[in-house]
Design a protein around this motif. Structure first.
Motif, PDB file in Angstrom:
ATOM      1  N   ALA A  93       0.842  -1.195   0.000  1.00 29.17           N
ATOM      2  CA  ALA A  93       0.000   0.000   0.000  1.00 29.17           C
ATOM      3  C   ALA A  93       0.873   1.239   0.000  1.00 29.17           C
ATOM      4  O   ALA A  93       1.802   1.358   0.803  1.00 29.17           O
TER       5      ALA A  93
ATOM      6  N   GLU B  46       0.236   5.355   0.043  1.00 24.99           N
ATOM      7  CA  GLU B  46      -0.764   6.411   0.196  1.00 24.99           C
ATOM      8  C   GLU B  46      -0.039   7.735   0.429  1.00 24.99           C
ATOM      9  O   GLU B  46       0.223   8.122   1.575  1.00 24.99           O
TER      10      GLU B  46
ATOM     11  N   ALA C 273      -2.357   0.276  -4.706  1.00 23.75           N
ATOM     12  CA  ALA C 273      -1.994  -1.046  -4.208  1.00 23.75           C
ATOM     13  C   ALA C 273      -1.184  -1.765  -5.276  1.00 23.75           C
ATOM     14  O   ALA C 273      -1.561  -1.782  -6.454  1.00 23.75           O
TER      15      ALA C 273
ATOM     16  N   SER D  67       5.375   2.966   3.523  1.00 24.23           N
ATOM     17  CA  SER D  67       4.447   2.058   2.840  1.00 24.23           C
ATOM     18  C   SER D  67       4.287   0.848   3.749  1.00 24.23           C
ATOM     19  O   SER D  67       5.011   0.713   4.740  1.00 24.23           O
TER      20      SER D  67
ATOM     21  N   GLU E 215      -0.308  -5.163   3.362  1.00 27.10           N
ATOM     22  CA  GLU E 215      -1.566  -5.519   4.019  1.00 27.10           C
ATOM     23  C   GLU E 215      -2.382  -6.414   3.090  1.00 27.10           C
ATOM     24  O   GLU E 215      -2.009  -6.629   1.926  1.00 27.10           O
TER      25      GLU E 215
ATOM     26  N   TRP F 148      -5.459  -7.567   0.646  1.00 28.81           N
ATOM     27  CA  TRP F 148      -6.262  -6.882  -0.357  1.00 28.81           C
ATOM     28  C   TRP F 148      -7.587  -6.410   0.251  1.00 28.81           C
ATOM     29  O   TRP F 148      -8.063  -5.308  -0.046  1.00 28.81           O
TER      30      TRP F 148
ATOM     31  N   PHE G 102      -6.982  -3.139   2.186  1.00 24.77           N
ATOM     32  CA  PHE G 102      -6.778  -1.982   1.311  1.00 24.77           C
ATOM     33  C   PHE G 102      -8.087  -1.580   0.641  1.00 24.77           C
ATOM     34  O   PHE G 102      -8.430  -0.394   0.586  1.00 24.77           O
TER      35      PHE G 102
ATOM     36  N   ASN H  53      -9.957   2.004   0.900  1.00 25.19           N
ATOM     37  CA  ASN H  53      -9.748   2.822  -0.297  1.00 25.19           C
ATOM     38  C   ASN H  53     -10.654   2.373  -1.440  1.00 25.19           C
ATOM     39  O   ASN H  53     -10.178   1.912  -2.490  1.00 25.19           O
TER      40      ASN H  53
END
Length: 322
Positions: A80, A82, A90, A180, A183, A185, A188, A192
């Motif tokens: 991830a 952000e 991702a 970063s 994590e 899927w 995430f 998001n």
């Protein structure tokens, strides 16, 4: 690709011992300045099997909306990223495990998303060095079982776990690490819904399959001849590295959250190990780690194997608690 077999390890080890000499490598690396290096002995560098670019790095990946992705299992790990003010992205480990480096640009920031399966080291770097934007590829060489990257501009070699130039004109240069984390899927996607996920690269690879089945349950690392970790810590136990300190995943998972040395490390279940079962999404649950400062800001960190931390940070501090 690398296959985790004893025969391959023995063959590659013998080949590396015979070829641990820059005079031998110069035919493949004519632009690399081997006279400039921080490597104390060339025998530290081994062939991982593939040649230069035999593991093809990705540049300019394609992305699709999170809502359109249907191939990933909920527990599959993704990297991830952000960045403030930018759409979260991702990078599925099902692609990183086969390509190891993704050269991307996010909001004008050139980044390299990297993953070394043999060390479980996953780091995102800013690709700018002294005002120059670098593009990275995979040398096919290993040091302490960790991927050695190279930049296409000078063909200098870089240690992935350190973000440090170790051979060539970039020796001693450091890449800035961008916070970063790895994590699931599902995690995430839940956070998001309007985010982006990297699409499958146009390469003939068996994405979603693990070429290192059972690796992180092994007794010894692949292509590693260094010391084992102290304190009876298993070589392939995951540890959270922040700077030169390491916390074992076992300790963090048992506590749920640890607040020490100015950092807050939390753990929750739900993420599959990509180095366990043949199908990445079916790996055993290793959970998700988040590392923040006391103000709640994400911090650069790595979730590497214990042997790799000991190899690259031999004077590092093991945060074992009581």
């Amino acid at each position: 690709m690398r296959h985790f077999t004893l025969a391959a390890a023995l063959w590659a080890g013998l080949a590396a011992a015979a070829a641990a000499n820059p005079d031998f490598w110069k035919h493949e690396w004519p632009k690399t300045d081997f006279s400039r290096t921080s490597v104390t002995s060339w025998t530290e560098i081994m062939s991982g099997g593939p040649p230069k670019d035999g593991i093809p790095a990705i540049t300019g990946p394609a992305f699709i909306p999170v809502s359109e992705e249907t191939r990933l299992d909920d527990r599959e790990p993704v990297m991830a990223l952000e960045l403030p003010g930018e759409t979260p992205r991702a990078y599925p480990v099902r692609y990183l495990i086969w390509h190891e480096i993704v050269n991307d640009e996010v909001g004008g920031v050139p980044v390299a998303v990297t993953y070394c399966p043999l060390c479980n080291s996953a780091l995102v770097f800013d690709r700018r060095v002294d005002g120059e934007v670098l593009e990275f590829g995979v040398t096919g060489k290993l040091r302490n079982s960790d991927m050695i990257m190279y930049d296409r501009q000078t063909e200098s070699w870089w240690q992935q776990a350190l973000g440090l130039g170790i051979v060539g004109v970039m020796t001693g240069k450091e890449l800035a690490v961008i916070p970063s984390w790895m994590e699931s899927w599902a995690e995430f996607r839940a956070r998001n819904a309007e985010g982006l996920v990297m699409d499958a690269p146009p390469w003939p690879r068996n994405y979603g399959r693990n070429p290192y089945v059972g690796y992180d349950s092994s007794f010894r690392p692949f292509l590693y001849n260094g010391e084992m970790p102290p304190h009876g810590i298993p070589a392939l136990m995951r540890v959270v590295r922040v700077g030169n300190r390491a916390w074992t995943l076992e300790r963090i998972a048992r506590a749920g959250e640890i607040r020490e040395a100015g950092v807050v490390i939390s753990w929750r279940p739900g993420q599959a190990s990509p180095l366990d079962q043949p199908a990445i999404g079916q790996g055993r649950d290793v959970g998700t780690i988040r590392v923040r400062d006391e103000a709640g800001r994400d911090l650069p960190h790595d979730l590497m194997f214990a042997f790799a931390f000991h190899a690259f940070f031999p004077e590092g501090e093991w945060m074992l608690g009581e």
